[in-house]
Design an enzyme around this catalytic site. Structure first.
Site, PDB file in Angstrom:
ATOM      1  N   HIS A   1       2.841   3.143  -9.033  1.00 33.81           N
ATOM      2  CA  HIS A   1       2.685   1.703  -9.275  1.00 33.81           C
ATOM      3  C   HIS A   1       3.949   1.133  -9.928  1.00 33.81           C
ATOM      4  CE1 HIS A   1      -1.340   1.901  -7.838  1.00 33.81           C
ATOM      5  NE2 HIS A   1      -1.842   2.526  -8.879  1.00 33.81           N
TER       6      HIS A   1
ATOM      7  N   ASP B   1       0.829  -1.207   0.000  1.00 29.16           N
ATOM      8  CA  ASP B   1       0.000   0.000   0.000  1.00 29.16           C
ATOM      9  C   ASP B   1       0.866   1.261   0.000  1.00 29.16           C
ATOM     10  OD1 ASP B   1      -2.294   1.486   0.013  1.00 29.16           O
ATOM     11  OD2 ASP B   1      -2.798   1.116   2.107  1.00 29.16           O
TER      12      ASP B   1
ATOM     13  N   LEU C   1      11.169 -20.653  -4.036  1.00 33.58           N
ATOM     14  CA  LEU C   1      10.168 -19.778  -3.409  1.00 33.58           C
ATOM     15  C   LEU C   1       8.925 -19.761  -4.291  1.00 33.58           C
ATOM     16  CD1 LEU C   1      10.640 -16.310  -1.802  1.00 33.58           C
ATOM     17  CD2 LEU C   1       9.026 -16.518  -3.663  1.00 33.58           C
TER      18      LEU C   1
HETATM   19  C1  FPP Z   1      -1.875   0.111  -3.377  1.00 34.81           C
HETATM   20  O1  FPP Z   1      -1.423   1.447  -3.437  1.00 34.81           O
HETATM   21  C2  FPP Z   1      -1.361  -0.649  -4.520  1.00 34.81           C
HETATM   22  C3  FPP Z   1      -2.115  -1.266  -5.465  1.00 34.81           C
HETATM   23  C4  FPP Z   1      -3.592  -1.241  -5.477  1.00 34.81           C
HETATM   24  C5  FPP Z   1      -1.518  -1.989  -6.588  1.00 34.81           C
HETATM   25  C6  FPP Z   1      -0.286  -2.791  -6.283  1.00 34.81           C
HETATM   26  C7  FPP Z   1       0.425  -2.986  -7.543  1.00 34.81           C
HETATM   27  C8  FPP Z   1       1.750  -2.952  -7.679  1.00 34.81           C
HETATM   28  C9  FPP Z   1       2.709  -2.843  -6.576  1.00 34.81           C
HETATM   29  C10 FPP Z   1       2.258  -3.032  -9.061  1.00 34.81           C
HETATM   30  C11 FPP Z   1       3.032  -4.253  -9.315  1.00 34.81           C
HETATM   31  C12 FPP Z   1       2.261  -5.499  -9.256  1.00 34.81           C
HETATM   32  C13 FPP Z   1       2.535  -6.530 -10.066  1.00 34.81           C
HETATM   33  C14 FPP Z   1       1.893  -7.847  -9.845  1.00 34.81           C
HETATM   34  C15 FPP Z   1       3.461  -6.383 -11.174  1.00 34.81           C
HETATM   35  P1  FPP Z   1      -2.494   2.604  -3.584  1.00 34.81           P
HETATM   36  O2  FPP Z   1      -2.599   2.927  -5.031  1.00 34.81           O
HETATM   37  O3  FPP Z   1      -3.772   2.216  -2.924  1.00 34.81           O
HETATM   38  O4  FPP Z   1      -1.781   3.764  -2.808  1.00 34.81           O
HETATM   39  P2  FPP Z   1      -2.484   4.940  -1.982  1.00 34.81           P
HETATM   40  O5  FPP Z   1      -3.265   4.292  -0.871  1.00 34.81           O
HETATM   41  O6  FPP Z   1      -1.328   5.748  -1.479  1.00 34.81           O
HETATM   42  O7  FPP Z   1      -3.355   5.690  -2.942  1.00 34.81           O
END
Ligand code: FPP
Length: 253
Positions: A50, A33, A144
């Site tokens: 991201h 997050d 893993l």
């Molecule tokens: C949460 O941050 C993150 C996500 C919803 C997406 C997670 C995805 C990645 C880390 C990209 C890589 C993944 C793969 C499988 C290649 P948020 O956007 O909710 O952050 P915020 O709460 O600060 O808005």
């Protein structure tokens, strides 16, 4: 209640020892997050967060493998994430495709086995095919296991288990009174994986957000203020140190 620990507690104790100073968790899950906040702090679009999050995943996977963790389960897209703007969903899909293309060779050479949980087919046939091909190509790896939760929601997972067991009972394949914890575990998306030992959530939010609700019953929960794109080997090893310092009693004394 008897004084015996629940079956899942027994498995958990076997899987990671009982919290001794050198205990390495076998199964770690991460709620990644803070990508959006990381980006907005820098005046960048969310997709940049991201992208940096995908780099953090690469680093963390390496750190987990080096530490001897056997399973890393990541919350890449929740069933609630469909509420995000179309553009962001499309960016996330693109990033997953790119990550798979770029990282598959590395996953193979590092002995990483890929598995999926959640209804990933909702992302469309192209991405589903690519994901399934990556799962097949890495199926014999054993160093893993990286479990990617895609379009995953724990309540939906549990409802599906209830539905499957009810169907079996109606068909006369099982007796309703035979349904116990082991029967439920065997139908979960995470069946066959070791018990979850440690769940980490980054970015300072302190909630589970519909992730692995059954599986966290005896897991250690660790919340860190670090935003996911800043997560690295040092942060992961710090989490492992905190895990090792905790006494896991599984309901005992
Ligand atoms: C949460 O941050 C993150 C996500 C919803 C997406 C997670 C995805 C990645 C880390 C990209 C890589 C993944 C793969 C499988 C290649 P948020 O956007 O909710 O952050 P915020 O709460 O600060 O808005």
């Amino acid at each position: 209640m008897t004084s015996q620990p629940a079956p899942s507690a027994v498995n958990a104790a076997e899987s990671a020892g009982n919290g001794g100073a050198s205990a390495v968790p076998r199964h770690v899950a991460i709620i990644m997050d803070g990508n959006g906040r990381w980006a907005s702090q820098r005046g960048l679009p969310r997709v940049a967060g991201h992208r940096a999050g995908a780099e953090a995943l690469r680093r963390t996977l390496q750190a987990a493998a080096d530490a001897g963790v056997k399973v890393l389960t990541i919350y890449a897209f929740s069933s609630e994430n469909w509420r995000r703007p179309d553009e962001e969903i499309s960016d996330l899909k693109g990033l997953m495709r790119y990550y798979l293309e770029r990282e598959l060779k590395r996953l193979e050479s590092e002995g990483v086995r890929l598995r999926l949980i959640g209804n990933y087919r909702a992302f469309g046939p192209d991405l589903a095919k690519q994901l399934e091909a990556a799962v097949a190509r890495t199926a014999s790896n054993s160093r893993l296991t990286l479990v990617i939760a895609l379009n995953y929601g724990s309540r939906a997972e549990l409802a599906a288990v209830a539905s499957k067991l009810a169907s079996k009972a109606v068909a006369g394949e099982i007796a309703p009174e035979s349904i116990d914890e082991a029967a439920i575990e065997a139908e979960l998306d995470t069946a066959e994986l070791p018990q979850l030992d440690l769940l980490i959530r980054t970015s300072g939010e302190v909630r589970l957000s519909n992730f692995l609700l059954w599986q966290t019953a005896y897991a250690e929960l660790l919340f860190t203020p670090v935003l996911w794109p800043d997560f690295d080997e040092a942060a992961f090893n710090d989490a492992l140190g905190q895990f090792a310092a905790r006494q896991r009693r599984f309901g005992g004394r």
